[in-house]
Write an enzyme that holds these catalytic residues in place. Structure first.
Site, PDB file in Angstrom:
ATOM      1  CE1 TYR A 139      -0.111  -7.890  -8.723  1.00  0.00           C
ATOM      2  CE2 TYR A 139      -0.637  -8.838 -10.853  1.00  0.00           C
ATOM      3  CZ  TYR A 139      -1.002  -8.076  -9.763  1.00  0.00           C
ATOM      4  OH  TYR A 139      -2.243  -7.494  -9.710  1.00  0.00           O
ATOM      5  CG  ASP A 234       7.146  -3.229  -9.020  1.00  0.00           C
ATOM      6  OD1 ASP A 234       6.286  -3.976  -9.532  1.00  0.00           O
ATOM      7  OD2 ASP A 234       6.927  -2.564  -7.983  1.00  0.00           O
ATOM      8  CE  LYS A 262       2.546  -5.226  -2.270  1.00  0.00           C
ATOM      9  NZ  LYS A 262       1.298  -5.985  -2.041  1.00  0.00           N
TER      10      LYS A 262
HETATM   11  P1  KE4 Z   1      -1.364  -3.053  -6.155  1.00  0.00           P
HETATM   12  O1  KE4 Z   1      -1.992  -2.474  -7.417  1.00  0.00           O
HETATM   13  O2  KE4 Z   1      -1.979  -4.380  -5.763  1.00  0.00           O
HETATM   14  O3  KE4 Z   1      -1.310  -2.040  -5.015  1.00  0.00           O
HETATM   15  O4  KE4 Z   1       0.182  -3.330  -6.487  1.00  0.00           O
HETATM   16  C1  KE4 Z   1       0.512  -4.178  -7.568  1.00  0.00           C
HETATM   17  C2  KE4 Z   1       1.924  -4.710  -7.348  1.00  0.00           C
HETATM   18  C3  KE4 Z   1       2.958  -4.155  -8.083  1.00  0.00           C
HETATM   19  N1  KE4 Z   1       4.238  -4.568  -7.917  1.00  0.00           N
HETATM   20  C4  KE4 Z   1       4.547  -5.533  -7.014  1.00  0.00           C
HETATM   21  C5  KE4 Z   1       5.969  -5.953  -6.863  1.00  0.00           C
HETATM   22  C6  KE4 Z   1       3.525  -6.130  -6.217  1.00  0.00           C
HETATM   23  O5  KE4 Z   1       3.855  -7.084  -5.316  1.00  0.00           O
HETATM   24  C7  KE4 Z   1       2.191  -5.710  -6.387  1.00  0.00           C
HETATM   25  C8  KE4 Z   1       1.040  -6.304  -5.603  1.00  0.00           C
HETATM   26  N2  KE4 Z   1       1.367  -7.413  -4.768  1.00  0.00           N
HETATM   27  C9  KE4 Z   1       0.337  -8.400  -4.568  1.00  0.00           C
HETATM   28  C10 KE4 Z   1       0.890  -9.417  -3.562  1.00  0.00           C
HETATM   29  N3  KE4 Z   1       1.522 -10.470  -4.245  1.00  0.00           N
HETATM   30  C11 KE4 Z   1      -0.954  -7.796  -4.133  1.00  0.00           C
HETATM   31  C12 KE4 Z   1      -1.915  -8.767  -3.482  1.00  0.00           C
HETATM   32  C13 KE4 Z   1      -3.212  -8.809  -4.233  1.00  0.00           C
HETATM   33  O6  KE4 Z   1      -3.170  -8.774  -5.496  1.00  0.00           O
HETATM   34  O7  KE4 Z   1      -4.258  -8.877  -3.560  1.00  0.00           O
END
Ligand code: KE4
Length: 422
Positions: A139, A234, A262
């Site tokens: 993701y 990523d 994060k």
């Molecule tokens: P955000 O747009 O949620 O800040 O980041 C997206 C993203 C991009 N790349 C990686 C490797 C990520 O893990 C994420 C977001 N992680 C999820 C947790 N599995 C966010 C939790 C959520 O969607 O509420």
């Protein structure tokens, strides 16, 4: 706030601001948080939970760390946003450039999604190519071209491909099984010259935690180099989570571009993308790749992120955290097996995942084959014991510096009685 869950669902889709928080992966009604402190979350009903979700990664020092709170409080009194440059952004950029292997220039944004979306745009501009490669179960945020066979919430929801994304938007995205070196080699043989970039989680964290198998990252580096494609790490989740120099430093592989978020924001909205100067100088206003953001480099977020990164201090922070995680992971597996429950774990640095399976998964298909019903029972058993583990078998469990030996002991004890029951 009486009937808050009904009130929330009346005005917000699923009653939440992000799908995974609705507990669809495990069932039940989420608790409402009023405060976090160290490794603990405090719910509106007065219950306290030992927290292993930790906002899905940002809080590597724990909730409400004093220096983070002080920095944000101080900055708030000076203003929350200016729309003009500050020294805080420069300091953050210099810290990231100094810590991350091969990063010469970086652009700050507000989320991981913005970071990966922008990094892809740079890669397509640099190469003049259109195709991108991602891995099934990974993701990278919710923008159209990467919301394809994604992990995390998309996998939990059982809707790997999202509604509202025209097939034209994903036609240029090739998806491969994570850790499948054969498939990777074949695609580069057939399409290599058309590939703008491969975007990869160097440690997969959105199918639970799945580690790169020997040779996988090395193949990615070699094949992209040979084909003139860019390798994008990523590290939104793994950056400053597995090591000060990220998974790149941990595994000794240098990507062309990297995305972060994060931990660098300490729970404030921060993302970043960066890499070699020759690539990043294409970004507006310097170059032709447009990307912008009203709140990018926000002083409040920079203050919080800088305070956390300075409190982490550098590489020496990670070995003790990694030891805590290894002890927790091995302890959980040992207690599961003691009760005849097939459990396995993957872990690295400050992150891990527990799976109800005979052996640790190395692919998304293997994660999909794990016993999710048992995971659901485990989740609720732990919650009843006051321990909040990720509400999905497709999420990673995060440990912070605030999780001490007694927290781990308490967790293992609770798990022991949960495993005995399930
Ligand atoms: P955000 O747009 O949620 O800040 O980041 C997206 C993203 C991009 N790349 C990686 C490797 C990520 O893990 C994420 C977001 N992680 C999820 C947790 N599995 C966010 C939790 C959520 O969607 O509420």
């Amino acid at each position: 706030m009486e009937g808050w869950w009904e009130r929330s669902r009346a005005v917000m889709p699923g009653g939440v601001s992000s799908p995974v928080r609705a507990f669809y992966g495990v069932g039940g009604t989420p608790f409402r948080v009023v405060r976090g402190q160290g490794a603990d979350l405090y719910a509106a009903d007065g219950r306290a939970y030992l927290d292993y979700v930790m906002s899905y990664g940002p809080l590597i020092l724990g909730h409400a760390h004093p220096s983070v709170v002080a920095a944000i409080t101080h900055q708030a009194a000076l203003g929350t946003s200016y729309g003009a440059p500050t020294a805080l952004e420069t300091e953050m950029a210099e810290l990231l450039v100094g810590a991350y292997p091969g990063m010469e220039m970086v652009r700050l944004v507000n989320s991981g999604t913005e970071a990966t979306m922008s990094a892809l745009r740079v890669a397509r501009a640099v190469t003049g190519r259109k195709r991108i490669i991602k891995f099934i179960g990974s993701y990278h945020g919710h923008h159209d071209s990467l919301l394809v066979r994604a992990g995390s919430g998309a996998a939990t929801m059982g809707v790997p491909d999202s509604a509202g994304v025209p097939s034209e938007m994903t036609a240029l995205t090739v998806t491969l099984p994570y850790n499948d070196r054969e498939a990777l080699g074949a695609v580069f043989r057939d399409l290599g010259r058309e590939v703008a970039a491969v975007i990869v989680e160097p440690v997969a964290g959105n199918m639970g935690t799945v580690l790169p198998q020997a040779g996988f990252l090395e193949d990615l580096r070699r094949l992209t180099q040979a084909a003139g494609s860019l390798l994008i790490f990523d590290e939104v989740m793994t950056g400053f989570r597995v090591a000060w120099a990220g998974a790149a430093g941990y595994y000794g592989i240098q990507p062309d571009l990297v995305t972060l978020a994060k931990v660098i924001g300490a729970g404030m909205p921060v993302g970043a993308y960066g890499g070699k100067r020759k690539y990043m100088q294409l970004v507006a206003p310097l170059g032709p790749v447009y990307q912008a953001g009203t709140l990018s480099g926000n002083p409040l977020a920079m203050a919080g992120g800088l305070a956390q990164l300075k409190a982490i201090g550098g590489p020496d922070f990670y070995p003790p955290l990694a030891d805590t995680v290894a002890g927790l992971a091995q302890g959980l597996v040992e207690r599961g097996r003691r009760h005849g429950v097939a459990v396995a774990a993957n872990w690295v640095g400050g992150m891990m995942a527990l799976f109800f399976a005979d052996r640790p998964p190395t692919t998304f298909a293997e994660v999909e084959a794990t016993d999710r019903e048992r995971y659901r029972k485990y989740f609720h058993g732990m919650l009843a014991a006051g321990i909040f583990v990720p509400p999905s078998a497709f999420e990673t469990l995060f440990v912070s510096a605030a999780h001490g030996a007694e927290a781990v002991e308490r967790t293992l004890k609770a798990a022991d009685s949960v495993f005995a029951r399930i």
